[in-house]
Design a protein around this motif. Structure first.
Motif, mmCIF file in Angstrom:
data_model
loop_
_atom_site.group_PDB
_atom_site.id
_atom_site.type_symbol
_atom_site.label_atom_id
_atom_site.label_comp_id
_atom_site.label_asym_id
_atom_site.label_seq_id
_atom_site.Cartn_x
_atom_site.Cartn_y
_atom_site.Cartn_z
ATOM 1 N N GLU A 36 44.617 36.589 36.839
ATOM 2 C CA GLU A 36 43.326 37.259 36.866
ATOM 3 C C GLU A 36 42.539 37.048 35.573
ATOM 4 O OE1 GLU A 36 40.899 39.958 39.292
ATOM 5 O OE2 GLU A 36 42.884 39.103 39.676
ATOM 6 N N ALA A 37 43.181 37.349 34.467
ATOM 7 C CA ALA A 37 42.510 37.303 33.167
ATOM 8 C C ALA A 37 42.029 35.895 32.830
ATOM 9 C CB ALA A 37 43.458 37.793 32.076
ATOM 10 N N ALA A 38 42.860 34.900 33.094
ATOM 11 C CA ALA A 38 42.494 33.516 32.792
ATOM 12 C C ALA A 38 41.316 33.089 33.656
ATOM 13 C CB ALA A 38 43.682 32.589 33.016
ATOM 14 N N MET A 39 41.355 33.497 34.902
ATOM 15 C CA MET A 39 40.256 33.143 35.804
ATOM 16 C C MET A 39 38.956 33.793 35.333
ATOM 17 S SD MET A 39 41.758 32.918 39.671
ATOM 18 C CE MET A 39 42.456 34.543 39.780
ATOM 19 N N ASP A 40 39.072 35.041 34.882
ATOM 20 C CA ASP A 40 37.874 35.714 34.376
ATOM 21 C C ASP A 40 37.303 34.955 33.182
ATOM 22 O OD1 ASP A 40 38.126 37.571 36.285
ATOM 23 O OD2 ASP A 40 38.925 39.171 34.989
ATOM 24 N N LEU A 41 38.186 34.473 32.339
ATOM 25 C CA LEU A 41 37.741 33.733 31.175
ATOM 26 C C LEU A 41 37.085 32.412 31.598
ATOM 27 C CD1 LEU A 41 38.036 34.954 28.448
ATOM 28 C CD2 LEU A 41 39.931 33.410 27.959
ATOM 29 N N ARG A 79 31.957 29.356 32.684
ATOM 30 C CA ARG A 79 30.959 28.807 33.595
ATOM 31 C C ARG A 79 29.614 29.504 33.398
ATOM 32 N NH1 ARG A 79 28.643 29.166 38.484
ATOM 33 N NH2 ARG A 79 29.333 31.336 38.664
ATOM 34 N N ARG A 80 29.649 30.812 33.336
ATOM 35 C CA ARG A 80 28.427 31.584 33.115
ATOM 36 C C ARG A 80 27.758 31.162 31.805
ATOM 37 N NH1 ARG A 80 25.758 33.092 36.822
ATOM 38 N NH2 ARG A 80 24.530 34.034 35.150
ATOM 39 N N CYS A 86 25.526 25.233 36.534
ATOM 40 C CA CYS A 86 26.866 24.684 36.733
ATOM 41 C C CYS A 86 27.541 25.346 37.929
ATOM 42 C CB CYS A 86 27.684 24.916 35.462
ATOM 43 S SG CYS A 86 29.383 24.335 35.581
ATOM 44 N N THR A 87 27.604 24.632 39.039
ATOM 45 C CA THR A 87 28.262 25.173 40.229
ATOM 46 C C THR A 87 29.778 25.124 40.042
ATOM 47 O OG1 THR A 87 28.447 23.023 41.285
ATOM 48 C CG2 THR A 87 26.399 24.237 41.646
ATOM 49 N N TYR A 88 30.499 25.724 40.967
ATOM 50 C CA TYR A 88 31.958 25.687 40.884
ATOM 51 C C TYR A 88 32.469 24.268 41.042
ATOM 52 C CZ TYR A 88 31.968 30.755 41.003
ATOM 53 O OH TYR A 88 31.770 32.065 40.673
ATOM 54 N N GLU A 89 31.783 23.534 41.871
ATOM 55 C CA GLU A 89 32.177 22.138 42.077
ATOM 56 C C GLU A 89 32.041 21.351 40.783
ATOM 57 O OE1 GLU A 89 29.931 20.392 45.163
ATOM 58 O OE2 GLU A 89 31.138 18.549 45.218
ATOM 59 N N ILE A 90 30.901 21.520 40.129
ATOM 60 C CA ILE A 90 30.675 20.831 38.870
ATOM 61 C C ILE A 90 31.689 21.298 37.831
ATOM 62 C CG2 ILE A 90 29.063 20.635 36.925
ATOM 63 C CD1 ILE A 90 26.774 20.695 38.904
ATOM 64 N N HIS A 91 31.938 22.568 37.860
ATOM 65 C CA HIS A 91 32.852 23.134 36.881
ATOM 66 C C HIS A 91 34.242 22.512 37.002
ATOM 67 C CE1 HIS A 91 34.270 27.032 34.695
ATOM 68 N NE2 HIS A 91 33.895 26.110 33.853
ATOM 69 N N THR A 92 34.723 22.384 38.214
ATOM 70 C CA THR A 92 36.028 21.737 38.374
ATOM 71 C C THR A 92 35.955 20.281 37.951
ATOM 72 O OG1 THR A 92 35.519 21.274 40.690
ATOM 73 C CG2 THR A 92 36.811 23.251 40.229
ATOM 74 N N ASP A 126 43.570 24.353 34.537
ATOM 75 C CA ASP A 126 44.180 25.125 35.613
ATOM 76 C C ASP A 126 43.426 26.427 35.859
ATOM 77 O OD1 ASP A 126 45.948 23.086 35.728
ATOM 78 O OD2 ASP A 126 47.655 24.163 34.870
ATOM 79 N N ALA A 127 42.978 27.040 34.778
ATOM 80 C CA ALA A 127 42.248 28.299 34.921
ATOM 81 C C ALA A 127 40.935 28.078 35.672
ATOM 82 C CB ALA A 127 41.982 28.903 33.546
ATOM 83 N N ILE A 128 40.250 27.013 35.314
ATOM 84 C CA ILE A 128 38.971 26.710 35.968
ATOM 85 C C ILE A 128 39.173 26.425 37.450
ATOM 86 C CG2 ILE A 128 37.128 25.011 36.126
ATOM 87 C CD1 ILE A 128 37.206 24.765 33.091
#
Lengths: 257, 257
Positions: B191-196, B201-202, B211-217, B246-248
């Motif tokens: 949870e925490a890593a994903m939040d980070l 991304r934000r 930056c979309t999620y796709e771009i982010h990955t 992995d977190a991203i």
DNA sequence: CTCCGGCCTCACGCCACGTGAGGTGCAAGT
DNA sequence: ACTTGCACCTCACGTGGCGTGAGGCCGGAG
């Protein structure tokens, strides 16, 4: 020690993939004046100059006139992130436009394979560079009631050639076998239907362009969504469009897995 | 009955989204001469003429000089499918190039966010318009041993601004919290890593671009693949690049589902 | 001491149109 | 019948973004 400060013009040109003359030109019009000159009067470009050049070439590539590029880059309240953001937007927009053009080419190709004639407006749908609403409405309003417009609206485009007829015959043969298969009660996702779909794809590849499975399913969607193509298949027999769609999708799935 | 044969120049211009002058020009240079003239000497364009115009505008859009366009279209042994095939190829090629440019912009943006300085060659990687091998080798051979080149190779690019420092501080704060989290033993897909990751991304969205999620990955992949970015994260602590990646990815999956 | 490669500054050329200027033909309104 | 107006016509010069020499300067290698 650091006797040489900055890159000479030839080197910069080589880096950026432009000619020396171009750099001279940018200097002349004040778009990019090197931040220093050597003793001998030679231009010396700093790293900051290179950054600016990179930006210039970027906007140029996207079709901006140099004057506007200068305005953009010299805008005092536009920081680096502003530019990057804008560039990203412009690029995605541009990619979107080209993708649309590619799609339109697809439709044009399909229209040709099936002998559907497009109206003049439809022929230029590829170039969405005018405001679609205003243009469409205005054009109809201005030209919609003239004789020339009415009478040539759906005129035959006279693509009459020799092998064009041969291809059409091939196409019709395929259509006949499709109808026969469907009337025999074979399912759209069955072996035979998928084979026929694959044959359709090969047909396109052989005669027109490199139609991947992805593109092929795209076409299948279009057969349902676009009234012209839909009408074409439905005119063979009701439900044919759906049947063809399902067969193509099934075939693509088979190939993909 | 059919007294009016063909479209007048204004109408054609409206269809195609070009000016009348352009059509006049194409007539002058013999690229597109309307197949007929009215009694009063007015140009009358047939449907076949419209088709040709469509082709012309297509090749023009892709940057061909008009002379070459004429050569292509007048080539006797190039039938319609030849053109459609070629257009499709050109379009996909062009889309590919733009996509590469978009990627390069991504990298440039990332480089800026992290304060990595690019070499002059790297700055212009965006424009792949020269033969990469020949160019890179030749450039190094010609310029690689001059003083100017060596000495300015990795020079600071002097982006020193005010809020640029503020952003950098924000960025470093994030980095510190990342390291702390990882040292606490929290899993990369927790949870925490994903939040980070989401915060990261934000951060990009707020300060740089959408930056979309796709771009982010996509960026996450780059952090592993590109030596420069990889080195940056690994310099914080070994394994950090992988952890961030992995977190991203986990965060994107969470958002996507 | 000359030669050569890279740099310089004019200055004209080219392509793909933009932009009037000045005139014609036709249809609709007065 | 006559003007108004619009779309069309043909010159013809202007413009943007460089290309392409011409003629000359300068510093290092042979």
């Amino acid at each position: 020690m650091n006797t040489s400060a900055g890159y000479p013009v030839g080197q910069v040109a080589a880096f950026a993939g432009v000619t020396v003359r171009t750099l001279h030109h940018y200097d002349e019009i004040g778009l990019l004046s090197p931040s220093a000159r050597s003793h001998a009067g030679h231009r010396r470009y700093s790293d900051a100059d290179l950054d600016r050049l990179q930006q210039i070439l970027f906007y140029r590539e996207l079709g901006f006139p140099l004057e506007q590029v200068a305005a953009l880059l010299d805008d005092p309240d536009a920081d680096p992130r502003e530019h990057l953001r804008r560039q990203h937007e412009l690029l995605t927009a541009r990619i979107g436009k080209l993708t649309e053009m590619a799609d339109a080419v697809q439709r044009a190709m399909e229209a040709r394979t099936m002998g559907i004639n497009l109206t003049p407006e439809e022929k230029f749908e590829v170039f969405g560079d005018y405001d679609p609403d205003r243009h469409a409405e205005e054009t109809r309003e201005r030209w919609g009631n003239t004789d020339a417009y009415e009478q040539s609206q759906r005129r035959a485009a006279s693509y009459t050639k020799e092998d064009w007829l041969r291809i059409k015959a091939e196409q019709e043969d395929w259509g006949a076998r499709l109808v026969a298969l469907r009337e025999s009660g074979a399912p759209a996702d069955g072996e035979a239907a998928m084979d026929l779909a694959e044959e359709h794809r090969r047909f396109i590849v052989d005669h027109y362009y490199d139609c991947t499975y992805e593109i092929h399913t795209g076409l299948a969607e279009m057969y349902l969504a676009d009234p012209r193509f839909n009408a074409f298949y439905e005119s063979i027999a009701p439900g044919t469009a759906r049947y063809v769609h399902d067969a193509i999708v099934a075939n693509a799935r088979r190939a993909g897995a």
